[in-house]
Scaffold this active site. Structure first.
Site, PDB file in Angstrom:
ATOM      1  N   GLU A   3      48.813  23.089  76.682  1.00 38.26           N
ATOM      2  CA  GLU A   3      47.340  23.026  76.678  1.00 38.26           C
ATOM      3  C   GLU A   3      47.000  21.553  76.525  1.00 38.26           C
ATOM      4  O   GLU A   3      47.167  20.982  75.437  1.00 38.26           O
ATOM      5  CB  GLU A   3      46.770  23.842  75.507  1.00 38.26           C
ATOM      6  CG  GLU A   3      47.103  25.330  75.556  1.00 38.26           C
ATOM      7  CD  GLU A   3      46.333  26.104  76.610  1.00 38.26           C
ATOM      8  OE1 GLU A   3      45.363  25.552  77.175  1.00 38.26           O
ATOM      9  OE2 GLU A   3      46.707  27.250  76.877  1.00 38.26           O
ATOM     10  N   CYS A  51      38.836  19.133  73.309  1.00 40.49           N
ATOM     11  CA  CYS A  51      39.471  19.146  74.631  1.00 40.49           C
ATOM     12  C   CYS A  51      38.486  19.664  75.676  1.00 40.49           C
ATOM     13  O   CYS A  51      38.534  19.270  76.831  1.00 40.49           O
ATOM     14  CB  CYS A  51      40.741  19.982  74.616  1.00 40.49           C
ATOM     15  SG  CYS A  51      40.487  21.659  74.002  1.00 40.49           S
TER      16      CYS A  51
END
Ligand code: NDP
Length: 515
Positions: free
Chosen positions: A251, A285
């Site tokens: 990720e 993010c």
């Protein structure tokens, strides 16, 4: 100054020497405590203990494991003040940011996986009638734990993106070793204390504090690696996972675009742009990292966003509600944000509010709105990961889609319009693992909705069925119950049997047109 990728492990956040890291409060620059840097030998010993503990943990079954997760959920609620204080102190974020994500997410995730794990991982029967050879057999898919799972996490959400990924791995029957970021290890250590108090057997969940070397050592000891962090480190992790020949889920970074169509609710879109670019100090993010606005509503949108951002309070979060935007985690991150703003200004961008960093007591970058930006600028192409919002005028949604896709990243995106059907159509053309229409970020709270990046933003997903199945290996079972003494395809071969079988294939597969 060094970028995040270039920084030397264990030296970014104050003094670090002799195998110890000093953890600092980014909001004050003051040291909190030190934690050890574990090396290869200690990691090997931890992995041995984790391996020994795993069969019994698996044998406890879903109900037994779920009971401990539910206890942990209540522990978090009963110890909310301590959990929030730990996250706030080591990350410099606000209480609200810590509560919305690290705390709120984890409380929900403990309950979600406790409830859903058994459903996602229960044996699956698959049909056997579609192949003449297997007709009448019992075909079963079983999801078996991998063994020892390694989780490596970043600093921006010290619980969500570290311990949060351990929950499904544990519920699947694995034991877990977590390597938190060297700058925010205290929240993970608190999670280990919580799990111990909630009755988790010894060595089922261990925390390996340390630096990048500790993370690298972990990969060679485990059966699977779940990594959250920058794209650059993700590549190194994948190379190491290839050497160890273990599954690896990544990720990684993002540069999430927001496309505002001329028919959008501008007030909502502007409030959302300010919030989703500045919450957690922009160190998310899935932050809105760049904004594209159709010409007819551009001026109004920019004015509203600038007003909103200008009013944000920044500083040390001393209690709930004291500030809106917290600190920047460490000096290298401050350098990146500063570099992106300077680069943009040098190429013609205008700063409408903010634009300066400061690091005399604590590390901060003012909430910043940039206009007159374009894709020659770093702020539109590289992950900034700070409280900045560059806004670009576009002549059409078509142009917005093209610019949104003009990126090596593909984590998330958002489209804002009052025509949701059109919004969905636009969303489907954006190269990103998640696209929201008239929203952003909150998809992360939908734990049954997969979340993961396209392009250089990652490999694999968290949440949903795959979010737990990835921590398992499938075992296929074929069980023959009532059976002939000899199957028609077995020895000895005869012309009659071969012809009979061919006729059988004709019968099953031969019908239908041949166009
Ligand atoms: P980094 O990539 O710098 O570090 C992530 C983790 O990897 C840290 O624990 C780090 O340890 C460790 N590490 C460093 N080198 C190695 C190595 N060679 N082998 C194994 N592990 C290693 O990321 P940041 O901590 O700076 O986090 C910010 C990044 O994370 C941003 O790019 C952000 O977009 C991304 N992120 C992605 C998310 C997603 O879901 N896609 C969610 C949250 C963040 P140490 O800290 O000791 O250096």
């Amino acid at each position: 100054m060094a970028s995040v990728e270039q920084r030397t492990p264990a030296n970014t956040n104050g003094a670090a020497s002799d195998g110890a890291i000093t953890v600092e409060n980014p909001a004050t620059g003051e040291p909190i405590t030190t934690v050890p840097v574990l090396g290869a030998e200690q990691l090997a010993a931890m992995a041995t203990r984790a391996r020994q503990a795993q069969p019994q943990w698996e044998a406890i079954g879903f109900d037994g494991r779920a009971r401990i997760m539910r206890r942990a959920q209540k522990w978090m609620l009963d110890n909310a003040d301590r959990v929030l204080r730990t996250v706030v102190e080591e990350s410099g974020k606000t209480y609200e940011d810590a509560q919305a994500a690290d705390f709120g997410y984890t409380v929900a995730a403990l309950g979600f996986w406790a409830k859903e794990a058994a459903k996602y991982l229960s044996d699956e029967r698959v049909p056997s009638w579609n192949n003449p050879v297997t007709v009448g057999k019992k075909l079963v898919i079983r999801y078996a734990p991998l063994g020892v799972v390694g989780v490596i996490g970043p600093w921006n959400y010290p619980i969500t993106n570290s311990f949060g990924d351990c929950i499904p791995a544990l519920m699947a029957g694995n034991t877990v070793i977590l390597k938190p970021s060297e700058v925010t290890p205290l929240s993970s250590l608190l999670m280990a204390e919580m799990m111990r108090e909630c009755g988790l057997p010894e060595d089922v969940f261990q925390v390996a504090t340390g630096d990048g070397g500790t993370g690298a050592a972990l990969i060679s000891q485990v059966d699977c690696i779940m990594f959250t962090g920058s794209t650059r480190t993700g590549q190194a992790v994948m190379r190491a996972a290839a050497d160890a020949l273990i599954p690896c889920y990544l990720e990684l970074g993002g540069k999430d675009p927001m496309i505002v169509c001329s028919d959008a609710n501008i007030e909502r879109a502007a409030n959302a742009a300010a919030y989703y670019s500045m919450n957690n100090g922009g160190q998310v993010c899935i932050s809105v990292e760049r904004c594209y606005v159709e010409e007819p509503v551009y001026d109004e949108f920019v004015a509203r966003v600038t007003d909103n951002v200008r009013g944000l309070r920044q500083g040390q979060p001393t209690a709930e509600g004291t500030v809106d935007v917290g600190a920047v985690i460490f000096p290298p991150q401050l350098d990146i944000v500063d570099e992106h703003v300077r680069d943009a200004v040098s190429k013609g961008a205008k700063v409408l509010t903010g634009g300066q960093g400061r690091s005399e007591r604590g590390r901060y970058f003012e909430p910043t709105v940039l206009v007159d930006v374009d894709h020659t600028m770093k702020c539109m192409r590289e992950e900034t990961f700070g409280p900045t919002l560059p806004i670009m005028k576009i002549s059409s949604v078509e142009e917005g889609v093209r610019l949104a896709n003009d990126s090596p990243y593909g984590l998330q995106a958002s489209v804002w319009t009052s025509d949701t059907e059109r919004g969905e159509a636009v969303a489907r053309r954006i190269e990103a693992g998640v696209v929201c229409v008239n929203d952003a970020q909150i998809n992360y709270t939908a734990l049954n909705l997969p979340m993961g990046g396209w392009k250089t933003s990652g490999i694999g997903t968290r949440h949903g069925a795959n979010g737990i199945r990835k921590y398992t290996k499938t075992q296929s079972l074929l069980v023959t119950r009532r059976a002939l003494k000899r199957e028609p395809f077995m020895f000895p071969y005869t012309a009659r049997q071969t012809r009979l079988l061919r006729r059988f294939y004709q019968l099953v597969y031969g019908r239908g047109t041949r166009d």
